[in-house]
Design a protein around this motif. Sequence first.
Motif, PDB file in Angstrom:
ATOM      1  N   TRP A   1       0.777  -1.168  -0.008  1.00  0.00           N
ATOM      2  CA  TRP A   1       0.014   0.038   0.189  1.00  0.00           C
ATOM      3  C   TRP A   1       1.109   1.250   0.042  1.00  0.00           C
TER       4      TRP A   1
ATOM      5  N   ILE B   1       0.479   4.406  -2.302  1.00  0.00           N
ATOM      6  CA  ILE B   1      -0.489   5.506  -2.269  1.00  0.00           C
ATOM      7  C   ILE B   1      -0.144   6.588  -1.120  1.00  0.00           C
ATOM      8  N   SER B   2       1.062   6.097  -0.468  1.00  0.00           N
ATOM      9  CA  SER B   2       1.221   7.125   0.534  1.00  0.00           C
ATOM     10  C   SER B   2       1.497   8.327  -0.062  1.00  0.00           C
TER      11      SER B   2
ATOM     12  N   PRO C   1       0.519  10.168  -2.949  1.00  0.00           N
ATOM     13  CA  PRO C   1      -0.633  11.051  -2.990  1.00  0.00           C
ATOM     14  C   PRO C   1      -1.382  11.226  -1.876  1.00  0.00           C
ATOM     15  N   LEU C   2      -1.383  10.412  -0.945  1.00  0.00           N
ATOM     16  CA  LEU C   2      -1.943  10.916   0.261  1.00  0.00           C
ATOM     17  C   LEU C   2      -1.431  12.074   1.252  1.00  0.00           C
TER      18      LEU C   2
ATOM     19  N   SER D   1       0.965  10.418   6.257  1.00  0.00           N
ATOM     20  CA  SER D   1       0.114  10.525   5.078  1.00  0.00           C
ATOM     21  C   SER D   1      -1.493   9.925   5.602  1.00  0.00           C
TER      22      SER D   1
ATOM     23  N   LEU E   1      -2.081   6.818   5.833  1.00  0.00           N
ATOM     24  CA  LEU E   1      -2.096   5.328   5.332  1.00  0.00           C
ATOM     25  C   LEU E   1      -2.593   4.220   6.360  1.00  0.00           C
TER      26      LEU E   1
END
Length: 199
Positions: free
Chosen positions: A54, A57-58, A60-61, A102, A104
């Motif tokens: 995962w 996506i860190s 973009p977060l 982030s 996440l």
Amino acid sequence: IAIYIAGELLMVQALRQIVLVPLILAAFAVLWGWRQLVPFLIPVGVLFFTIPVWDFISWPLQLITTSVNQMLLGFYGVEFEVEGVFVYLIGIGAFEIANGCSGLRYLLVGMTLSALYGHLNLRRWSSRIMLFAAGVGFALMANWIRVFIIILAGYLTDMETSLIEDHDAFGWWVFAGTLVPLFFIARAIEVRAVEKEPA
């Protein structure tokens, strides 16, 4: 299996990890049949949230968290500048919205809890998806609130606040607070008249 072998040959660990859950579900389908597999989709599927793939996506977060806090800080009247994921408080100090900031971790926990609650208590897939979306929203909101409060506290105390050092524990308390409205929403969905009808 072919994708797993390709990941092994190419030495791409993420490729092997991604196909683990589909392989488990496929094995159950072969042994029991597709109809018997359906009740196990969510219990086995939530294992996907534990697979360490995962991190993609860190970033973009981090950018989303920075943008949201840029808006909140501007609304509050704080003097600051933003460069990438760095928030510079003019004449006071700087904050980096790093990988760990982030959100996440909160997102993965929120998705897991809402998916399991939906599986255990909701009959309709539309209700489960609605709850899952709410879980994602509240998890992201928890992180945005956490980062905003820490930056604002740093601004108001000239970076002397203890929240800067102990921001991890503080974040989990904020996340726990957002679970309260999430479970109220879950309960409201559960008791709707449509939810009492057979799926």
